[in-house]
Design an enzyme around this catalytic site. Sequence first.
Site, PDB file in Angstrom:
ATOM      1  N   SER A   1     -52.628 -31.944 -64.413  1.00  0.00           N
ATOM      2  CA  SER A   1     -52.386 -31.812 -62.981  1.00  0.00           C
ATOM      3  C   SER A   1     -51.068 -31.107 -62.680  1.00  0.00           C
ATOM      4  O   SER A   1     -50.879 -29.947 -62.996  1.00  0.00           O
ATOM      5  CB  SER A   1     -52.444 -33.204 -62.342  1.00  0.00           C
ATOM      6  OG  SER A   1     -52.387 -33.139 -60.946  1.00  0.00           O
TER       7      SER A   1
ATOM      8  N   GLU B   1     -52.296 -39.941 -50.268  1.00  0.00           N
ATOM      9  CA  GLU B   1     -50.957 -40.303 -50.716  1.00  0.00           C
ATOM     10  C   GLU B   1     -49.991 -39.289 -50.124  1.00  0.00           C
ATOM     11  O   GLU B   1     -50.377 -38.158 -49.796  1.00  0.00           O
ATOM     12  CB  GLU B   1     -50.871 -40.280 -52.238  1.00  0.00           C
ATOM     13  CG  GLU B   1     -51.680 -41.378 -52.902  1.00  0.00           C
ATOM     14  CD  GLU B   1     -51.478 -41.423 -54.400  1.00  0.00           C
ATOM     15  OE1 GLU B   1     -50.850 -42.385 -54.863  1.00  0.00           O
ATOM     16  OE2 GLU B   1     -51.953 -40.510 -55.085  1.00  0.00           O
TER      17      GLU B   1
END
Length: 564
Positions: A80, A391
């Site tokens: 990621s 988030e």
Amino acid sequence: MAGPQSLKPLQLKNNLPVSELAAACDKYPKPEGHVYSYGTAGFRTQSKWLESVVFRVGVIAALRSKRHSSKFIGVMITASHNPEDDNGVKIVDPRGEMLPTDWEPYCTTIANAPDAASFLVALDDLCSKFKIDVSKPCKVIYARDTRPSGLALVAALQLGLKAIGCEAIDEGIRTTPQLHYLTRATNTEGTKDDYGVPSIPGYYEKLANAYKRLIRRRDDTPLVVDCANGVGAIAMKELLEYLPKDFQVTLANTDVFVPGVLNHLCGADFVKTKQELPPSLKGVLKPGHRGCSLDGDADRLMYFYLDPKGGFHMLDGDKIAALIAGYFVDKVKLCGFKEPPRVGVVQTAYANGNSTKYIQKTKGLPLVCVSTGVKHLHHAAEKFGIGIYFEANGHGTVLFSSDTLDTIRNHEPQTPTQDDNTKDLKALVDLINSTVGDAISDMLLVEVILNHLRYDAQAWDSLYTDLPNRLVKVLVRNRDEFQTEDAERRLTHPADLQKFVDSQVAKYPDGRGFIRPSGTEDAVRVYAEAASRFEADQLANYLAGWTYDFGGMDPASRPKEYLR
């Protein structure tokens, strides 16, 4: 080496292909001194230590497929937003969801098995615990991001799949959300829950067609997309072939295969952490433009803009959630449902306090706070008819319950306005990748909402004003000494440290602060916010200093700067 004699004493309850698995395990021995743990992001560490883990994940994924009546299980090799020399691997369930938490301890045990014999025993325990019929066929679909280590890790994965006799599809280099989409679409093809054509062109067509159905007017405001020099650059270039030709976009940081540039001084994590414009966008993004950053595997999204004086303004996951939530609650009202779906929002403790107030008080929406980690947000969002979770780091999506999808499909509008809005809602379901946070899908969603509301970036930003905040990392001897409750917003131990937190927070207007242990290293995260930048920094420093006093490193091993 685990020769035949060393395996003979094993008393396994399940008919695993012992010889094949043992021989393959010996080719990828577990490195001594390394301990692995399966978390929200799967396994993640420096790529040079991961080959044995990825091999074993291949076997676990195959067993997961057997457990799910031979449905396809996804495996994604990615780290990621992490630096290029890191890598990781995670398992994707049949509907594109994350691996359930009750499998995580077994994954951890299998990854840490020191030799072939203990590896086989751990696999046997997994099969017995979850009543896996080893004789069933198994299927896995897998992909990787652009990291140079991906090829070697794929080879390890393939050996694990071959050793257990698994049918496999290699999707090559793909974004993480694309792999989630493919897993779900492949498993639901031809059913009432059909998620779309199970191919990458099918993914692009689904998003692009929904976007075309939703867009109201031509918007000449340029959009600059920072692709983090990752796989998102490939996906964005391919997607543009399906979008309207007047979609005004400039792609930046697209050096996908240049060594050392992945996520370097760019990408969603850089923008969120540094709260500044990536250096490579200076002169590219101008006042009046919108900009956004993907991360290395395109599952996070961060927006931003420059004001007329060139000042940088960040629109993070909280701002994205507020925009989407406000839009959806109004859209649902305009559809005229007899029993409208319940729209709700899920956040973590890191969400800015003013975003919480906006969602709860201004928009009147129910809001739930959960522990940090996408799996916690995703599960909480499933409890709403339309659940929105993000988030602050920009990872999030919108979930629709099965009842809500039926309600939308079967709704009979009574007025032209209701009909128009119901059509919009149907298109929004197709535009959103509900399997996981998808930066590209989320970007198109944001662009549609801004188009409908006739908002520029500044108007969006004015929904509420972020409280100044600061996040500090404090190195400690043992993070397990710090224990929390109330969605990680309060310490239960050390209790005296929580008393200090309460006493300090009370001194600051709009003050809020909490201390929570890191999930990946012996460190503690200290978060503070207050009415002014000076007060937020001051509060964070006070809390960090006391945190170090309670659990900091020994003076002899103390680094020069323990606050980073």
